[in-house]
Design an enzyme around this catalytic site. Structure first.
Site, PDB file in Angstrom:
ATOM      1  N   CYS A 144     -73.037  31.439  41.569  1.00 55.09           N
ATOM      2  CA  CYS A 144     -72.747  30.578  42.709  1.00 55.09           C
ATOM      3  C   CYS A 144     -71.819  31.270  43.691  1.00 55.09           C
ATOM      4  CB  CYS A 144     -72.100  29.283  42.269  1.00 55.09           C
ATOM      5  SG  CYS A 144     -72.919  28.516  40.895  1.00 55.09           S
ATOM      6  N   CYS A 164     -64.547  25.232  47.486  1.00 54.34           N
ATOM      7  CA  CYS A 164     -63.497  26.143  47.009  1.00 54.34           C
ATOM      8  C   CYS A 164     -62.278  25.357  46.554  1.00 54.34           C
ATOM      9  CB  CYS A 164     -63.080  27.106  48.118  1.00 54.34           C
ATOM     10  SG  CYS A 164     -64.396  28.197  48.648  1.00 54.34           S
TER      11      CYS A 164
END
Lengths: 172, 560
Positions: free
Chosen positions: A66, A136
């Site tokens: 990812c 994130c």
């Protein structure tokens, strides 16, 4: 006269370039907030603790496929339950590095239960992350939780402290 | 330099053109400039550095993104300027000198372009760029022959505009075959043959890939198309002026060309359309019937003149440029590989255009690397897709693992790149990769695992990178690894298999193919085996098993 003419043309050219580029700039979101740049250029608390030290909790989240892997470790004072130190290592974009750097800064000196309340939105707000980079900050939140969970699991088991020196050798 | 250039060009223009028209031009220009823009402070450039998009850099970055676009060659600009300032006629005006001279210039450019590709000027149609040419080629041909032909063959690594045109055709009911490519990025001719059907109306395969720079076997593909009498379209935007292009040798029926990839201006391109045997297309843009009705709209004379001039220069200097770019590419690659390991070239090493170097840096994420490389203008793939977070579809088509696809950087070297620029790029890249690897948990895990193998298993594994390198492979005198030349790949894979079996991991599907790795004496294969082994180790390092295994080992040792 020639010089004047060419100067005018040049001046016109640059001015035109600007007047075209400026509205475009205003429409585009700013790519990175200065906090992100700062944490990327000078990441805080990079490094590793010994994974098998009983006072260390390790959170490893994400997957290389990812594009983001985050390892966050906390060092906990056993008596008070306070997080005395934190370290991270991150494979990922600048925002991911900055998120984890911020996370280590924030967890330091806090109580274990306290850090669980750190929300990804707070990290995202601090770094002004754009929507495409929100994952994130979520990863950073997950990493904190995983680290705390790991520490608690270790404590409840309390099986591995004597193995620590061996592990150190392997880690070197 | 730019001002000098402009001044010299102006001088030329002024001596050629009549004083009257020039003064008039400038007086209007000056008036407009005064009216439109008050002396604006420079928005992002100041003496202390450049601040843009939150990034502050000391000066303008050095440019290594020649696949995205190239600077205009000063000689091209020289050719263009008169057509902006004094010879501004519409090339389609038939009633006065302004029109005639523009028309002449356009026709001259047409033959300059056709010269470069070995075609006749009558076979060149001007468009706005390669994207438009690709659209006309794919949709135009299929729409024209739609009654009989319902099938198109293309590859998975084509430019987005080709793929998107094909998607569009699919929605209209056409069938498309997207050919896979090998791990080197080259299309398999046998598969191409097998994909051909009686109703195949077009085969579209790009000459030089924009992301990885591999060159497809154009002559062989051309042969196949000739054999089956299928029109062959190629997107040669990245090939024109860089590798020899010959429409007869390649047997192409349609070819898309672009101006701004060969040091010409942006906004102009061309479509080569074969006359014998004649290939027909349905126009996308209707209007005044310019370009034989295939692409209506007034031709942009200055841009076309620039494109033509760029082609002429490219023809003259192709050999020289190629040698220079080749040397710069070697300098870049060797410079990086000297300092860091785990650098993989994406795509075929042999069949590639030297100015396009697509590298993957293991264990470093591409975007963060780019962020640290703000002083080098490079991209992680094509400019069109650099906004998305997805790893490059081209690299995925090559079978590059997603984690490695996230780590790629494209270095584009061109005519005006200098050795100093390359050296600086090497320096900055190495510095950044080292910094990010220190920060990377994957890199740490990899070393941990290797040391685990060495110490716990007593296996002769040297913590080399990115694979199993034995101490014999280490050149002590030069302090250098003989990278994998001496590594017996099958020994390595056998070892891994053994090791996995020992701990009952081999039964799990994700490790099965480790045992299928075979070494066939081919260097490329070594590279892929190496990556494979490396990948497996990584997967293992990240997996629960590794952790459990690790714990078990520790428990055992402490038990003793």
């Amino acid at each position: 006269m020639l010089r004047l003419a060419s100067k005018r043309v040049l001046g016109l050219a640059t001015r035109d370039g600007q007047s075209v580029s400026r509205p475009a700039q205003a429409v585009l979101p700013r790519f990175y907030h200065e906090n992100v740049i700062d944490h990327y250029n000078n990441p805080r608390n990079v490094g590793s603790f010994d994974k098998n030290d009983p006072t260390i909790g390790t959170g490893l989240v994400g997957a290389p496929a990812c594009g983001d892997v985050m390892k966050l470790q906390i060092k906990v004072d056993e008596k008070s339950g306070q997080i005395v130190d934190a370290r991270f290592k991150t494979f990922g974009c600048g925002s991911a590095i900055a998120s984890s750097s911020v996370a280590t800064e924030w967890v330091k000196g806090k109580q274990m239960q306290e850090v669980l309340t750190i929300k990804n939105t707070e990290i995202a707000k601090h770094l002004s992350l754009p929507p495409v980079k929100l994952h994130c900050s979520m990863l950073a939140e997950d990493a904190i939780k995983a680290a705390v969970k790991d520490y608690e699991a270790k404590r409840s088991k309390g099986t591995i402290p004597e193995a620590a020196p061996v592990e150190k050798a392997a880690d070197a | 330099m730019a001002s000098k250039l402009l001044a010299s060009t102006l001088r030329q223009t002024l001596t050629k053109a009549t004083a009257y028209s020039v003064t008039r031009q400038f007086s209007t220009a000056a008036a407009v400039s005064v009216a439109a823009a008050a002396p604006a402070p420079d928005s992002y450039e100041d003496p202390n550095g450049i601040i843009m998009k939150g990034v502050k850099i000391a000066g303008r970055p050095l440019y290594l993104d020649m696949q995205a676009t190239t600077p205009v060659d000063p000689r091209v600009l020289d050719a263009m300027l008169p057509f902006f300032l004094s010879r501004y006629g519409n090339p389609h005006s038939r009633t006065h000198l302004f029109g005639w001279e523009s028309d002449l210039a356009v026709e001259n450019a047409r033959s300059q372009i056709s010269d470069l590709i070995g075609a006749s000027p009558k076979e060149i149609i001007f468009t706005s760029g390669a994207t438009e040419s690709n659209n006309i080629s794919i949709k135009g041909v299929m729409h024209f022959y739609k009654d009989k032909k319902r099938h198109v063959i293309t590859t998975q690594t084509e430019h987005k505009c080709v793929l998107d045109s094909c998607r569009h055709l699919q929605q209209e009911g056409f069938e498309i075959t997207y050919l896979p490519v090998g791990s080197d990025g080259i299309v398999d001719l046998k598969e191409l043959r097998a994909a051909i059907r009686p109703d195949t109306g077009l085969i579209s395969i790009m000459a030089v890939n924009n992301e990885i720079g591999v060159i497809q076997p154009m002559e062989e593909i051309g042969e196949i198309c000739k054999e089956f009498k299928i029109p062959f379209h190629t997107d040669a935007a990245q090939a024109l002026g860089k590798i020899p292009v010959d429409v007869e040798k390649w047997n192409v029926s349609l070819m898309s060309l672009s101006g701004h990839k060969i040091y010409g201006p942006k906004g102009v391109g061309a479509l080569y359309l074969r006359r014998r045997p004649r290939i027909r297309v349905e126009p996308l843009i209707n209007g005044g019937g310019q370009e034989r009705g295939l692409r209506s709209g007034t031709l942009p004379t200055p841009l076309i003149v620039g494109f033509g001039s760029a082609c002429e220069i490219a023809k003259k200097e192709m050999d020289y440029d190629h040698k220079r770019i080749m040397a710069l590419q070697d300098r870049l690659l060797n410079g990086i590989r000297e300092k860091i390991d785990g650098v993989v070239i994406n795509g075929s090493v042999e069949r590639r255009y030297a100015g396009n170097l697509n590298l993957s840096f293991a264990y470093v994420e591409g975007e963060s690397l780019l962020m640290g490389l703000k002083e080098v203008a490079v991209s992680s793939g094509s400019a069109c897709t650099s906004a998305s977070l997805e790893p490059s579809y081209v690299l995925r088509a090559l079978g590059v693992d997603e984690d490695m696809a996230h780590t790629s950087i494209r270095f584009g070297i061109g005519r005006f790149s200098t050795e100093a620029e390359i050296d600086r790029a090497v320096e900055l890249t190495v510095k950044q990769v080292v910094k990010l690897r220190e920060m990377s948990p994957l890199y740490e895990m990899f070393f941990f695992l290797l040391s685990l193998l060495t110490e716990k298993e007593g296996v002769n594994v040297w913590p080399g990178f990115p694979c199993l390198v034995t101490p014999e492979a280490y050149d002590w005198e030069n302090n250098n690894f003989h990278l994998f030349d001496r590594v017996e790949a099958d020994a390595a894979s056998a070892f891994i298999a053994l090791w996995l079996e020992k701990y009952n991991l081999s039964s799990q599907s994700q490790y099965e193919d480790v045992q299928q790795l075979k070494w066939n004496g081919d260097k490329q294969m070594v590279a892929s085996v190496r990556n494979e082994v490396c990948k497996r180790l990584l997967i293992f390092a990240l997996s629960e098993e590794a952790y459990l295994f690790h714990r078990r080992r520790i428990a055992e040792s402490s038990h003793k």
